[in-house]
Scaffold this motif. Structure first.
Motif, mmCIF file in Angstrom:
data_model
loop_
_atom_site.group_PDB
_atom_site.id
_atom_site.type_symbol
_atom_site.label_atom_id
_atom_site.label_comp_id
_atom_site.label_asym_id
_atom_site.label_seq_id
_atom_site.Cartn_x
_atom_site.Cartn_y
_atom_site.Cartn_z
ATOM 1 N N PRO A 311 0.860 -1.195 0.000
ATOM 2 C CA PRO A 311 0.000 0.000 0.000
ATOM 3 C C PRO A 311 0.895 1.244 0.000
ATOM 4 C CG PRO A 311 -0.758 -1.574 1.638
ATOM 5 C CD PRO A 311 0.605 -2.041 1.192
ATOM 6 N N PHE A 312 1.126 1.794 -1.169
ATOM 7 C CA PHE A 312 2.137 2.845 -1.335
ATOM 8 C C PHE A 312 1.862 3.575 -2.640
ATOM 9 C CE2 PHE A 312 6.700 4.268 -1.650
ATOM 10 C CZ PHE A 312 6.755 4.873 -0.409
ATOM 11 N N VAL A 313 2.806 4.388 -3.063
ATOM 12 C CA VAL A 313 2.688 5.133 -4.320
ATOM 13 C C VAL A 313 2.509 4.162 -5.486
ATOM 14 C CG1 VAL A 313 3.933 6.620 -5.923
ATOM 15 C CG2 VAL A 313 4.054 7.064 -3.455
ATOM 16 N N LEU A 314 1.554 4.471 -6.357
ATOM 17 C CA LEU A 314 1.308 3.630 -7.532
ATOM 18 C C LEU A 314 2.342 3.922 -8.622
ATOM 19 C CD1 LEU A 314 -1.010 1.567 -8.224
ATOM 20 C CD2 LEU A 314 -1.906 3.361 -9.705
ATOM 21 N N SER A 315 2.834 2.876 -9.266
ATOM 22 C CA SER A 315 3.872 3.029 -10.288
ATOM 23 C C SER A 315 3.284 3.390 -11.647
ATOM 24 C CB SER A 315 4.657 1.716 -10.434
ATOM 25 O OG SER A 315 5.168 1.272 -9.206
ATOM 26 N N TRP A 316 4.035 4.185 -12.411
ATOM 27 C CA TRP A 316 3.643 4.490 -13.785
ATOM 28 C C TRP A 316 3.618 3.222 -14.631
ATOM 29 C CZ3 TRP A 316 7.385 9.218 -14.491
ATOM 30 C CH2 TRP A 316 6.792 10.365 -13.930
ATOM 31 N N SER A 317 4.456 2.238 -14.299
ATOM 32 C CA SER A 317 4.530 1.035 -15.128
ATOM 33 C C SER A 317 3.191 0.308 -15.191
ATOM 34 C CB SER A 317 5.619 0.084 -14.610
ATOM 35 O OG SER A 317 5.349 -0.325 -13.278
ATOM 36 N N LEU A 318 2.400 0.361 -14.120
ATOM 37 C CA LEU A 318 1.093 -0.291 -14.162
ATOM 38 C C LEU A 318 0.190 0.392 -15.171
ATOM 39 C CD1 LEU A 318 -1.094 -2.259 -13.208
ATOM 40 C CD2 LEU A 318 -1.666 -0.593 -11.416
ATOM 41 N N THR A 319 0.087 1.707 -15.100
ATOM 42 C CA THR A 319 -0.806 2.415 -16.013
ATOM 43 C C THR A 319 -0.321 2.315 -17.454
ATOM 44 O OG1 THR A 319 0.356 4.445 -15.320
ATOM 45 C CG2 THR A 319 -1.786 4.025 -14.332
ATOM 46 N N GLU A 320 0.991 2.259 -17.660
ATOM 47 C CA GLU A 320 1.494 2.135 -19.027
ATOM 48 C C GLU A 320 1.272 0.725 -19.569
ATOM 49 O OE1 GLU A 320 4.667 5.607 -19.757
ATOM 50 O OE2 GLU A 320 5.505 3.872 -18.712
ATOM 51 N N ALA A 330 -2.117 -8.301 -10.918
ATOM 52 C CA ALA A 330 -1.671 -7.284 -9.969
ATOM 53 C C ALA A 330 -2.034 -7.671 -8.547
ATOM 54 C CB ALA A 330 -2.282 -5.923 -10.314
ATOM 55 N N SER A 331 -1.291 -7.110 -7.611
ATOM 56 C CA SER A 331 -1.536 -7.412 -6.197
ATOM 57 C C SER A 331 -2.857 -6.784 -5.749
ATOM 58 C CB SER A 331 -0.389 -6.881 -5.332
ATOM 59 O OG SER A 331 -0.239 -5.483 -5.471
ATOM 60 N N ASP A 332 -3.568 -7.521 -4.923
ATOM 61 C CA ASP A 332 -4.855 -7.050 -4.407
ATOM 62 C C ASP A 332 -4.597 -6.129 -3.214
ATOM 63 O OD1 ASP A 332 -7.502 -6.678 -3.893
ATOM 64 O OD2 ASP A 332 -7.926 -8.736 -3.261
ATOM 65 N N THR A 333 -4.029 -4.955 -3.520
ATOM 66 C CA THR A 333 -3.740 -3.943 -2.508
ATOM 67 C C THR A 333 -4.465 -2.654 -2.879
ATOM 68 O OG1 THR A 333 -1.647 -3.600 -3.710
ATOM 69 C CG2 THR A 333 -1.539 -4.817 -1.640
ATOM 70 N N GLU A 334 -4.674 -1.806 -1.895
ATOM 71 C CA GLU A 334 -5.576 -0.663 -2.061
ATOM 72 C C GLU A 334 -5.225 0.255 -3.231
ATOM 73 O OE1 GLU A 334 -7.592 2.971 0.563
ATOM 74 O OE2 GLU A 334 -6.199 1.553 1.504
ATOM 75 N N PRO A 335 -3.974 0.671 -3.410
ATOM 76 C CA PRO A 335 -3.707 1.572 -4.542
ATOM 77 C C PRO A 335 -4.002 0.941 -5.890
ATOM 78 C CG PRO A 335 -1.665 0.848 -3.517
ATOM 79 C CD PRO A 335 -2.764 0.428 -2.611
ATOM 80 N N VAL A 336 -3.814 -0.385 -5.999
ATOM 81 C CA VAL A 336 -4.061 -1.083 -7.261
ATOM 82 C C VAL A 336 -5.551 -1.168 -7.545
ATOM 83 C CG1 VAL A 336 -3.770 -3.245 -8.514
ATOM 84 C CG2 VAL A 336 -1.924 -2.396 -7.071
ATOM 85 N N ARG A 337 -6.347 -1.396 -6.509
ATOM 86 C CA ARG A 337 -7.792 -1.554 -6.696
ATOM 87 C C ARG A 337 -8.462 -0.295 -7.232
ATOM 88 N NH1 ARG A 337 -7.321 -4.730 -1.807
ATOM 89 N NH2 ARG A 337 -7.945 -2.950 -0.530
#
Length: 410
Positions: A311-320, A330-337
């Protein structure tokens, strides 16, 4: 307006915003650390880099580092004012390194807009999330509070702030949250898009192409904060059951978040010591940190992209990777959800469940029947709300111009 951007690694989060404002007729200057070698999209001035702060000053070390940098940034600002007559209407800065702390004393009438990336917390974020690699002892919580002081101080000073996700904005207390507008940094969906012709030549001459059984894993550094241990522990079974699969990992051997391992020179070395003898290393490729075009090829050719985060800063790599139309695990963590909805535009897997990660990756490599649908939905998510030119940049420009003019936030 006259607008000053300040970031020790300029352009940092502002590579599109700064030149877009200049193109609209504003006078835009960037201020950065003298050691920063990144190309800048606008004229840049530099301040003297701070000397290292002694390690023996305990919990105050972070604040000492930030005020030392803030002081040198303020000296640079004073020179810009006194020698060149530059007086900004608006200062836009990232407060993470203390650079904005004293600028209101140099330019008391300037408005201040800061990038609210994340406020550290003693509960509910990274602290205490991973009992194996970052246990939440009292001293860790004390340190977390100490590391937050300059961030809170800067947001109190600011007229407004911008945060890329609701999760990150929500890390700030209610007393400060009302200052924050949520606008993502934006993804250039015309550049980051599906490419059926994507290919990558490895150092040994082998070529991997779109359609091959490839897993991509991308982070600034290979470390626990981004799930590197879980991912590595999942790989022996994946490679055993998918003998044609390759794994492409991008990331440095250092630490971007958290601490180094106590019993190895790097997290990469530690995990290879644990699982390396069960891996076919001819199919596991550590690419290090790479140029953007090479990184983009890795994302585009992969059959599945794995992304894990505390649970931390979301990476640009996910959105890209989403913009590239990839099947995302992806991990089932709050920023990802906030971006990934399980079964709709990707698949969510419990962060620490190694077996579930192995099974998910094996299924994806074998040809998940929903892969095309999930990848298309992932890209549509980015197109609908995170596209740089359609959504993010116009909203950023509107916010900057309103704050700079003293108008209410939109």
């Amino acid at each position: 307006m006259k607008i000053l951007f300040i970031h020790q690694n300029f352009p940092g989060q502002f590579p599109h915003l700064a030149p877009a404002l200049a193109a609209r007729g504003h006078e835009v200057i960037g201020m950065t650390d003298e050691k920063n070698t990144r190309a800048a999209p606008v004229r840049v001035v530099r301040y003297k880099a701070p000397d290292p702060v002694p390690e023996n000053i305990g919990l105050g070390r972070t604040y000492a580092e930030m005020t030392a940098r803030g002081y040198l940034a303020a000296r640079g600002a004073r020179a810009l004012r006194d020698r060149h007559g530059f007086v900004p209407d608006l200062i836009v800065g990232h407060p993470g390194w203390g650079e904005t702390l004293f600028l209101r004393e140099i330019w008391p009438k300037a408005r201040l807009l800061v990038y609210a990336e994340l406020l550290y917390r003693t509960h509910g974020h990274d602290v205490g999330f991973d009992d194996e690699f970052s246990p939440a002892v009292d001293e860790t919580r004390f340190s977390t509070i100490a590391r937050s002081a300059h961030l809170i101080q800067t947001l109190v000073q600011a007229d407004a702030a911008i945060s890329p996700t609701q999760y990150q904005a929500g890390s700030f207390p209610p007393e400060l949250r009302d200052k924050i507008t949520v606008i993502h940094d934006g993804i250039d969906t015309q550049r980051v898009k599906p490419d059926a012709q994507a290919a990558l030549t490895l150092d040994d001459g082998r070529v991997l192409r779109a359609g091959d059984e490839v897993v991509s894993f991308v982070n600034r550094s290979l470390e626990p904060y981004r799930g590197f241990p879980t991912f590595m522990r999942a790989l022996p079974r994946v490679l055993a059951e998918r003998p044609g699969a390759h794994v492409l990992m991008i990331g440095g051997d250092g630490v971007s978040y958290g601490t180094k391992p106590k019993d190895a020179e790097s997290w990469k070395a530690k995990m290879l010591a644990e699982v390396g003898d069960r891996l076919d290393m001819s199919r596991v490729h550590f690419l290090g940190r790479v140029p953007y075009d090479r990184y983009l090829s890795v994302i585009q050719l992969a059959r599945v992209h794995a992304y894990l985060t505390y649970p931390f800063v979301l990476s640009w790599s996910l959105t890209e990777a989403m913009s590239a139309g990839k099947l995302i695990l992806a991990s089932d963590t709050e920023p990802v959800r906030e971006l990934i909805r399980d079964g709709e535009n990707g698949r969510l897997i419990p962060f620490f469940d190694v077996d579930a990660w192995s099974e998910g990756l094996i299924r994806a490599l074998a040809g998940d029947p929903d892969a095309e649908r999930l990848g298309a939905a992932a890209r549509q998510t980015i197109l609908d709300g995170y596209d740089l030119h359609r959504h993010a940049l116009p909203r950023q420009i509107e916010l900057v111009e309103r704050v700079g003019a003293g108008a209410p936030r939109p």
